[in-house]
Design a protein around this motif. Sequence first.
Motif, PDB file in Angstrom:
ATOM      1  N   GLY A  62      79.559  56.022  37.957  1.00 56.05           N
ATOM      2  CA  GLY A  62      79.017  57.211  37.301  1.00 56.05           C
ATOM      3  C   GLY A  62      79.683  58.510  37.706  1.00 56.05           C
ATOM      4  O   GLY A  62      79.068  59.570  37.606  1.00 56.05           O
ATOM      5  N   GLY A  70      65.548  64.078  36.566  1.00 54.00           N
ATOM      6  CA  GLY A  70      66.906  63.900  37.052  1.00 54.00           C
ATOM      7  C   GLY A  70      67.322  64.946  38.061  1.00 54.00           C
ATOM      8  O   GLY A  70      68.172  64.702  38.919  1.00 54.00           O
ATOM      9  N   THR A  83      76.706  60.442  34.012  1.00 52.29           N
ATOM     10  CA  THR A  83      75.377  60.374  34.635  1.00 52.29           C
ATOM     11  C   THR A  83      74.282  60.600  33.616  1.00 52.29           C
ATOM     12  O   THR A  83      73.247  59.925  33.614  1.00 52.29           O
ATOM     13  N   THR A 100      73.718  57.555  31.500  1.00 52.72           N
ATOM     14  CA  THR A 100      73.048  56.497  32.249  1.00 52.72           C
ATOM     15  C   THR A 100      71.568  56.777  32.387  1.00 52.72           C
ATOM     16  O   THR A 100      70.733  55.899  32.260  1.00 52.72           O
ATOM     17  N   ALA A 101      71.238  58.024  32.642  1.00 57.29           N
ATOM     18  CA  ALA A 101      69.833  58.380  32.787  1.00 57.29           C
ATOM     19  C   ALA A 101      69.074  58.074  31.510  1.00 57.29           C
ATOM     20  O   ALA A 101      67.931  57.624  31.533  1.00 57.29           O
ATOM     21  N   ARG A 111      69.023  58.824  38.016  1.00 57.88           N
ATOM     22  CA  ARG A 111      69.470  57.938  36.954  1.00 57.88           C
ATOM     23  C   ARG A 111      68.413  56.915  36.563  1.00 57.88           C
ATOM     24  O   ARG A 111      68.447  56.375  35.465  1.00 57.88           O
TER      25      ARG A 111
END
Length: 520
Positions: free
Chosen positions: A418, A242, A3, A6-7, A87
Amino acid sequence: MSTDATATHRTPTHGHLSEHTGLERRTLTVPSLVFLIIAASAPLTVLAGGVPSTFAVAGLIGVPLGFLVLGVVLALFAVGYGAMSARITNAGAFYAYIADGLGARQGIGASWLALISYNAMQIGLYGIFGFALSSLLEARWGLAMPWWAAALAGLVLVGVLGVSRVDLSAKVIAVLVALEFLVVIVVDVVSLAVAPEGISAQPLRPSEFFAPGIGAVLSFSIAAFMGFESGAIYSEEAKDPGRSVPRATFIAVTIISVFYAVSSWALAVGVGPGKIVAASAENGPDLVFVFLAQHGGVILADIAQVLFITSLLAALIAFHNAVARYFFSLGRESVLPRWLGAVGRTNHAPVAGSLTQSGLAVVLVTVFALIGRNSELGPLFPVLTLFTWFVNAGAFGLVFLLAVTSAAVIGHFRHDPGGHSAWVRWIAPAVSAAALGAVFVLILVNFDVLIGAEGPSPLVVVMPAIILATGVAGLAWGEYLRRHRPEVFAGVGSGRTVEGGGSAPAPSESGRPARSGEPR
């Protein structure tokens, strides 16, 4: 892919632009986001206006359960929405999420639908704000001010805050929302202290909710929640987006649903479960103030009326900020004219988007002022037209967007799980999509009731049609960009600046914005 990784890939970058071309960074905390979200829901406005209207129109006393049921539905929505917002960091929340999960064209269609829906909600509120302020000035100080002049005065204040630092708006809203909560709590305490029929659980019984009229309850009540999703719009300006955006969204949904349920139950108990429907039909939005004047004194009722106006002001500021950030996001990516992406060099506020929204509001308030000069509706004209028509049309569009966003969440996690569970990836989003779709249909079926139409009215077809047609026009514009401006289409929802030749990545085969490491 984790995760966190990806963020990192999906956080907007601004390429060659200077630091002055982006929104203010890392400014808003979780409490600030919660206040901004709740402000859009306007607790006192809901208790004074929405709750009595729902009792009167639906003819049911199970309104408190309606808020709890919708709270559960929106909490399910927030499961996937919160995970996705952790994300993807983009001021054009619905736009970016739908572009990612369903495709760029659909994202552009959603952005146009979001713009008209948020604008309708914001501009519609000027109708009741102008009426309430002008009525108070005349009743208490003998100052005769037309509703439209009062509305324009509020518009100037909202506009000034819109081009200022976002934390200034957050601070103003925090004070106003705190005062709203205080007066609603006072109403609740007075209601429970009076309780002419005793403290009754009757409004909380399922039999009082699952009955003919339930559609009207859900249709009216869902509008009270609109704005709960707006935390993601401030993701680029939030500290640790996030975590803060999902957390603020869950907190706001919980507070809103429980607070509205308790307050509507208390009001029913205070007036009397056997009398609340008739009293609501007789007094309408004045019910709360009449009740306070009878049991708490005129001074307390006057204070509540003043705070009712500031409640509307807080909602106006919140929706104005949402519209301004959508304009900014679309201008930044050249989906709309580039100048809409301009921000202040010192305060980083979305100045161009804010001024554009204010301009639209001035035009529409002026148009309704001219139309209403000789109206048979008299002083209630702005409430029964501008407010009722626009706010319900805006809620109609936003509920549709919520349902589509739930589908986008499923599409997003289908491409990139994810590490999330099935509950987050598709179960909760699928249930919320189905439930929100059902509420959308209920709004459409009950739209004549929502706008107060007596007999057949073309507005029952025209208003929803305008909202949906705008989304279709957005889809057509997306197709035009795909064919004729591929560099812009490639950057849809990416949060990157696109100019001329563009600095956005090439689109993926799916039509979604390409991400780092994804085949092109």
